[in-house]
Design a protein around this motif. Sequence first.
Motif, PDB file in Angstrom:
ATOM      1  N   UNK A   1       0.852  -1.184   0.000  1.00 44.72           N
ATOM      2  CA  UNK A   1       0.000   0.000   0.000  1.00 44.72           C
ATOM      3  C   UNK A   1       0.891   1.238   0.000  1.00 44.72           C
ATOM      4  N   UNK A   2       0.367   2.316  -0.496  1.00 47.03           N
ATOM      5  CA  UNK A   2       1.148   3.549  -0.548  1.00 47.03           C
ATOM      6  C   UNK A   2       1.063   4.252   0.784  1.00 47.03           C
ATOM      7  N   UNK A   3       1.924   5.240   0.950  1.00 43.11           N
ATOM      8  CA  UNK A   3       1.821   6.125   2.082  1.00 43.11           C
ATOM      9  C   UNK A   3       1.297   7.450   1.543  1.00 43.11           C
ATOM     10  N   UNK A   4       0.468   8.184   2.298  1.00 44.30           N
ATOM     11  CA  UNK A   4      -0.167   9.358   1.751  1.00 44.30           C
ATOM     12  C   UNK A   4       0.795  10.427   1.262  1.00 44.30           C
ATOM     13  N   UNK A   5       1.955  10.587   1.903  1.00 48.71           N
ATOM     14  CA  UNK A   5       2.866  11.651   1.516  1.00 48.71           C
ATOM     15  C   UNK A   5       3.543  11.417   0.175  1.00 48.71           C
ATOM     16  N   UNK A   6       3.369  10.219  -0.418  1.00 49.07           N
ATOM     17  CA  UNK A   6       3.927   9.977  -1.755  1.00 49.07           C
ATOM     18  C   UNK A   6       3.383  10.969  -2.765  1.00 49.07           C
ATOM     19  N   UNK A   7       2.276  11.614  -2.433  1.00 47.17           N
ATOM     20  CA  UNK A   7       1.628  12.483  -3.397  1.00 47.17           C
ATOM     21  C   UNK A   7       2.096  13.925  -3.299  1.00 47.17           C
ATOM     22  N   UNK A   8       2.924  14.271  -2.323  1.00 44.52           N
ATOM     23  CA  UNK A   8       3.328  15.665  -2.175  1.00 44.52           C
ATOM     24  C   UNK A   8       4.503  15.981  -3.081  1.00 44.52           C
ATOM     25  N   UNK A   9       4.644  17.272  -3.403  1.00 42.92           N
ATOM     26  CA  UNK A   9       5.770  17.688  -4.235  1.00 42.92           C
ATOM     27  C   UNK A   9       5.316  18.164  -5.591  1.00 42.92           C
ATOM     28  N   UNK A  85      -5.303  14.648  -7.068  1.00 44.47           N
ATOM     29  CA  UNK A  85      -6.368  14.276  -6.146  1.00 44.47           C
ATOM     30  C   UNK A  85      -5.957  14.524  -4.699  1.00 44.47           C
ATOM     31  N   UNK A  86      -4.696  14.268  -4.380  1.00 42.90           N
ATOM     32  CA  UNK A  86      -4.263  14.315  -2.982  1.00 42.90           C
ATOM     33  C   UNK A  86      -3.282  15.435  -2.651  1.00 42.90           C
ATOM     34  N   UNK A  87      -2.696  16.073  -3.647  1.00 45.30           N
ATOM     35  CA  UNK A  87      -1.671  17.080  -3.369  1.00 45.30           C
ATOM     36  C   UNK A  87      -2.150  18.169  -2.416  1.00 45.30           C
ATOM     37  N   UNK A  88      -3.422  18.511  -2.497  1.00 43.09           N
ATOM     38  CA  UNK A  88      -3.974  19.583  -1.672  1.00 43.09           C
ATOM     39  C   UNK A  88      -3.823  19.314  -0.183  1.00 43.09           C
ATOM     40  N   UNK A  89      -3.874  18.048   0.199  1.00 38.52           N
ATOM     41  CA  UNK A  89      -3.988  17.711   1.611  1.00 38.52           C
ATOM     42  C   UNK A  89      -2.665  17.653   2.372  1.00 38.52           C
ATOM     43  N   UNK A  90      -1.564  17.540   1.671  1.00 36.87           N
ATOM     44  CA  UNK A  90      -0.360  17.049   2.326  1.00 36.87           C
ATOM     45  C   UNK A  90       0.669  18.131   2.651  1.00 36.87           C
ATOM     46  N   UNK A 100      -8.374  19.154  11.514  1.00 39.05           N
ATOM     47  CA  UNK A 100      -9.313  18.053  11.639  1.00 39.05           C
ATOM     48  C   UNK A 100     -10.169  17.888  10.381  1.00 39.05           C
ATOM     49  N   UNK A 101     -10.759  18.990   9.900  1.00 40.62           N
ATOM     50  CA  UNK A 101     -11.644  18.888   8.746  1.00 40.62           C
ATOM     51  C   UNK A 101     -10.865  18.463   7.506  1.00 40.62           C
ATOM     52  N   UNK A 102      -9.671  18.985   7.357  1.00 40.52           N
ATOM     53  CA  UNK A 102      -8.840  18.606   6.210  1.00 40.52           C
ATOM     54  C   UNK A 102      -8.477  17.123   6.277  1.00 40.52           C
ATOM     55  N   UNK A 103      -8.225  16.645   7.504  1.00 40.59           N
ATOM     56  CA  UNK A 103      -7.875  15.238   7.690  1.00 40.59           C
ATOM     57  C   UNK A 103      -9.068  14.336   7.362  1.00 40.59           C
ATOM     58  N   UNK A 104     -10.262  14.754   7.766  1.00 41.11           N
ATOM     59  CA  UNK A 104     -11.469  13.975   7.454  1.00 41.11           C
ATOM     60  C   UNK A 104     -11.653  13.881   5.951  1.00 41.11           C
ATOM     61  N   UNK A 226      18.099  14.445   5.654  1.00 40.73           N
ATOM     62  CA  UNK A 226      18.016  15.718   4.947  1.00 40.73           C
ATOM     63  C   UNK A 226      17.095  16.672   5.714  1.00 40.73           C
ATOM     64  N   UNK A 227      17.668  17.689   6.358  1.00 36.95           N
ATOM     65  CA  UNK A 227      16.868  18.627   7.148  1.00 36.95           C
ATOM     66  C   UNK A 227      15.923  19.439   6.270  1.00 36.95           C
ATOM     67  N   UNK A 228      14.793  19.787   6.856  1.00 48.76           N
ATOM     68  CA  UNK A 228      13.833  20.617   6.145  1.00 48.76           C
ATOM     69  C   UNK A 228      13.007  19.870   5.126  1.00 48.76           C
ATOM     70  N   UNK A 229      13.018  18.525   5.191  1.00 54.95           N
ATOM     71  CA  UNK A 229      12.286  17.738   4.202  1.00 54.95           C
ATOM     72  C   UNK A 229      11.203  16.884   4.856  1.00 54.95           C
ATOM     73  N   UNK A 230      10.228  16.518   4.052  1.00 52.08           N
ATOM     74  CA  UNK A 230       9.202  15.570   4.480  1.00 52.08           C
ATOM     75  C   UNK A 230       9.195  14.409   3.492  1.00 52.08           C
ATOM     76  N   UNK A 231       8.451  13.384   3.851  1.00 53.14           N
ATOM     77  CA  UNK A 231       8.371  12.195   3.005  1.00 53.14           C
ATOM     78  C   UNK A 231       7.994  12.581   1.577  1.00 53.14           C
ATOM     79  N   UNK A 232       8.730  12.070   0.614  1.00 48.74           N
ATOM     80  CA  UNK A 232       8.454  12.357  -0.781  1.00 48.74           C
ATOM     81  C   UNK A 232       9.452  13.283  -1.446  1.00 48.74           C
ATOM     82  N   UNK A 233      10.348  13.904  -0.660  1.00 48.87           N
ATOM     83  CA  UNK A 233      11.220  14.945  -1.197  1.00 48.87           C
ATOM     84  C   UNK A 233      12.148  14.453  -2.303  1.00 48.87           C
ATOM     85  N   UNK A 234      12.614  13.222  -2.221  1.00 47.12           N
ATOM     86  CA  UNK A 234      13.577  12.733  -3.214  1.00 47.12           C
ATOM     87  C   UNK A 234      12.912  12.398  -4.538  1.00 47.12           C
TER      88      UNK A 234
END
Length: 263
Positions: A1-9, A85-90, A100-104, A226-234
């Motif tokens: 399964x994917x992790x949600x942060x794969x969609x950021x960037x 579809x998911x970039x907005x949320x992450x 909370x509402x964004x997470x729902x 890598x400081x200042x990064x979140x999942x998906x940066x690479x």
Amino acid sequence: MSCPDCTSGNSLPGSPKGTEENGVYFAKGSSQPDTKDKAVIVFTDIFGLSISNPKVIADTIAERTGFDVWVPDLFDGRIPVKPEVLDFFLPRHPGEKMGLWRKVRFYWTLLTHIPGMIGCRPAVVDPRAKEFLTKIKAEHGYKSIGVVGYCFGGAISIRLAPLDAVTSVVIAHPAPSTLDAIKAINVPVSWACAEEDDAFPKELRLQAEAHFKSRTPELQYEFVDYPGTVHGFAARPAREQPLSVEGHEKALEQTIKWFQSTL
């Protein structure tokens, strides 16, 4: 399964220069005597070949190393979810949280894509990855194959690293995995880690490094944070975040140097 942060960037600059045929992207190496029997496989994030990022990354690796680079589509042309579809949320940087509402809304969006997520479970994608490894090794006579996996592909790389067909691996912010799966890795392994990563949390990252540090027999490894990064940066750096862009560039350099030294 994917992790949600794969969609950021965002999309990487540049256009793919290789060829794409039958669900496989190929960036040709130099075919020199010291490189022609070596290859790198890129296992992508959950968006596969629907975006240009893994193709641009493959081109850079091929150009810098001289190795052939392959990017297989492990989703059989049916990506589970589109980036928009998911970039907005992450989150785009450490410390940014969903309300909370964004997470729902986020989890509701995931629920609507359950069929696609089921279609990319390990029992489906792992056999495809193994088959591809075996195929290119037999058809092209590669003696050494490196694998670099991003996000979703990072978890695949962890699971496939114990195979005899794999010579060396680079794992960039993998999707959720287990310490037992990490302990099964028996080839040189390089890790590119985000500062903040719910999919590969700090506790598991430290446990993984402690394992390789105490492992007998010793295994070549490295962990780079890598400081200042979140999942998906690479895979898909947040282009408006300088540290994310810098992290992406340095992680790619890390990958290139690792394969140059271990293949």
